[in-house]
Motif scaffolding. Sequence first.
Motif, PDB file in Angstrom:
ATOM      1  N   GLY A   8     -18.926 -28.181 -32.674  1.00  0.00           N
ATOM      2  CA  GLY A   8     -19.045 -29.033 -31.501  1.00  0.00           C
ATOM      3  C   GLY A   8     -17.978 -28.802 -30.454  1.00  0.00           C
ATOM      4  O   GLY A   8     -17.847 -29.602 -29.528  1.00  0.00           O
ATOM      5  N   ILE A   9     -17.211 -27.733 -30.597  1.00  0.00           N
ATOM      6  CA  ILE A   9     -16.200 -27.362 -29.604  1.00  0.00           C
ATOM      7  C   ILE A   9     -16.523 -25.946 -29.137  1.00  0.00           C
ATOM      8  O   ILE A   9     -16.638 -25.039 -29.967  1.00  0.00           O
ATOM      9  CB  ILE A   9     -14.767 -27.412 -30.178  1.00  0.00           C
ATOM     10  CG1 ILE A   9     -14.455 -28.801 -30.752  1.00  0.00           C
ATOM     11  CG2 ILE A   9     -13.746 -27.050 -29.110  1.00  0.00           C
ATOM     12  CD1 ILE A   9     -13.148 -28.866 -31.516  1.00  0.00           C
ATOM     13  N   ALA A  10     -16.684 -25.765 -27.846  1.00  0.00           N
ATOM     14  CA  ALA A  10     -17.030 -24.467 -27.288  1.00  0.00           C
ATOM     15  C   ALA A  10     -15.989 -23.408 -27.665  1.00  0.00           C
ATOM     16  O   ALA A  10     -14.799 -23.717 -27.799  1.00  0.00           O
ATOM     17  CB  ALA A  10     -17.152 -24.566 -25.770  1.00  0.00           C
ATOM     18  N   SER A 130     -13.151 -33.130 -27.088  1.00  0.00           N
ATOM     19  CA  SER A 130     -13.330 -34.089 -28.194  1.00  0.00           C
ATOM     20  C   SER A 130     -12.856 -33.517 -29.529  1.00  0.00           C
ATOM     21  O   SER A 130     -13.526 -33.650 -30.550  1.00  0.00           O
ATOM     22  CB  SER A 130     -14.795 -34.523 -28.294  1.00  0.00           C
ATOM     23  OG  SER A 130     -15.197 -35.157 -27.113  1.00  0.00           O
ATOM     24  N   ASP A 131     -11.693 -32.895 -29.500  1.00  0.00           N
ATOM     25  CA  ASP A 131     -11.111 -32.316 -30.719  1.00  0.00           C
ATOM     26  C   ASP A 131     -10.155 -33.344 -31.336  1.00  0.00           C
ATOM     27  O   ASP A 131      -8.937 -33.235 -31.229  1.00  0.00           O
ATOM     28  CB  ASP A 131     -10.398 -31.012 -30.379  1.00  0.00           C
ATOM     29  CG  ASP A 131      -9.814 -30.317 -31.605  1.00  0.00           C
ATOM     30  OD1 ASP A 131      -9.942 -30.861 -32.727  1.00  0.00           O
ATOM     31  OD2 ASP A 131      -9.208 -29.242 -31.431  1.00  0.00           O
ATOM     32  N   GLU A 132     -10.727 -34.329 -31.996  1.00  0.00           N
ATOM     33  CA  GLU A 132      -9.939 -35.405 -32.591  1.00  0.00           C
ATOM     34  C   GLU A 132      -8.998 -34.931 -33.695  1.00  0.00           C
ATOM     35  O   GLU A 132      -7.870 -35.434 -33.795  1.00  0.00           O
ATOM     36  CB  GLU A 132     -10.845 -36.537 -33.101  1.00  0.00           C
ATOM     37  CG  GLU A 132     -11.477 -37.351 -32.005  1.00  0.00           C
ATOM     38  CD  GLU A 132     -12.748 -36.725 -31.413  1.00  0.00           C
ATOM     39  OE1 GLU A 132     -13.222 -35.679 -31.925  1.00  0.00           O
ATOM     40  OE2 GLU A 132     -13.257 -37.274 -30.421  1.00  0.00           O
ATOM     41  N   PRO A 133      -9.400 -33.987 -34.550  1.00  0.00           N
ATOM     42  CA  PRO A 133      -8.450 -33.544 -35.583  1.00  0.00           C
ATOM     43  C   PRO A 133      -7.166 -32.946 -34.993  1.00  0.00           C
ATOM     44  O   PRO A 133      -6.071 -33.238 -35.485  1.00  0.00           O
ATOM     45  CB  PRO A 133      -9.239 -32.492 -36.378  1.00  0.00           C
ATOM     46  CG  PRO A 133     -10.667 -32.887 -36.187  1.00  0.00           C
ATOM     47  CD  PRO A 133     -10.735 -33.406 -34.775  1.00  0.00           C
ATOM     48  N   THR A 134      -7.304 -32.150 -33.933  1.00  0.00           N
ATOM     49  CA  THR A 134      -6.102 -31.597 -33.311  1.00  0.00           C
ATOM     50  C   THR A 134      -5.321 -32.706 -32.619  1.00  0.00           C
ATOM     51  O   THR A 134      -4.089 -32.743 -32.694  1.00  0.00           O
ATOM     52  CB  THR A 134      -6.455 -30.466 -32.323  1.00  0.00           C
ATOM     53  OG1 THR A 134      -7.114 -29.417 -33.042  1.00  0.00           O
ATOM     54  CG2 THR A 134      -5.212 -29.901 -31.658  1.00  0.00           C
ATOM     55  N   ALA A 135      -6.014 -33.628 -31.953  1.00  0.00           N
ATOM     56  CA  ALA A 135      -5.338 -34.749 -31.290  1.00  0.00           C
ATOM     57  C   ALA A 135      -4.540 -35.564 -32.314  1.00  0.00           C
ATOM     58  O   ALA A 135      -3.399 -35.970 -32.053  1.00  0.00           O
ATOM     59  CB  ALA A 135      -6.344 -35.630 -30.556  1.00  0.00           C
TER      60      ALA A 135
END
Length: 159
Positions: A8-10, A130-135
Amino acid sequence: MAVAIDIGIADKDRKKIAEGLSRLLADTYTLYLKTHNYHWNVEGPMFQTLHTMFETQYTELALAVDLIAERIRALGHYAPGSYVQYAKLSSISEETGVPSAQDMIRNLVKGNEAVTKTAREIFPLTDKSSDEPTADLLTQRMQIHEKTAWMLRSLLEKK
């Protein structure tokens, strides 16, 4: 042949985030090395306190580099892992001498603040994609480095 990553991340966003995390990894590893060096070489009346404090800090940093590198890999990119790569990527200068205990503390305050700033620079990319794990990883790293910088700064206060 590489297996496609569909989380879900380009691709281009994963690449930019991995590049930012590579800078964070380089800063974290450089700070780890500096902190370990200071642990070995600190002298003076605060020896025991600083020796123990620096050991706690470099141990935490050693665990952090693994988390950061593994996140880079989860995004489908290779993590940098050499001194040459870290020297190019890091915003923290390498320590070549043995400063006084007070200068060690000052240098580690600056180093922890630098890592915090590097982590903060990546946030817009994580929000955009929307990269919550990295955030989440970045939030944890900033919290640790801000607290560590505060604790180190408190040793420099004169009242």
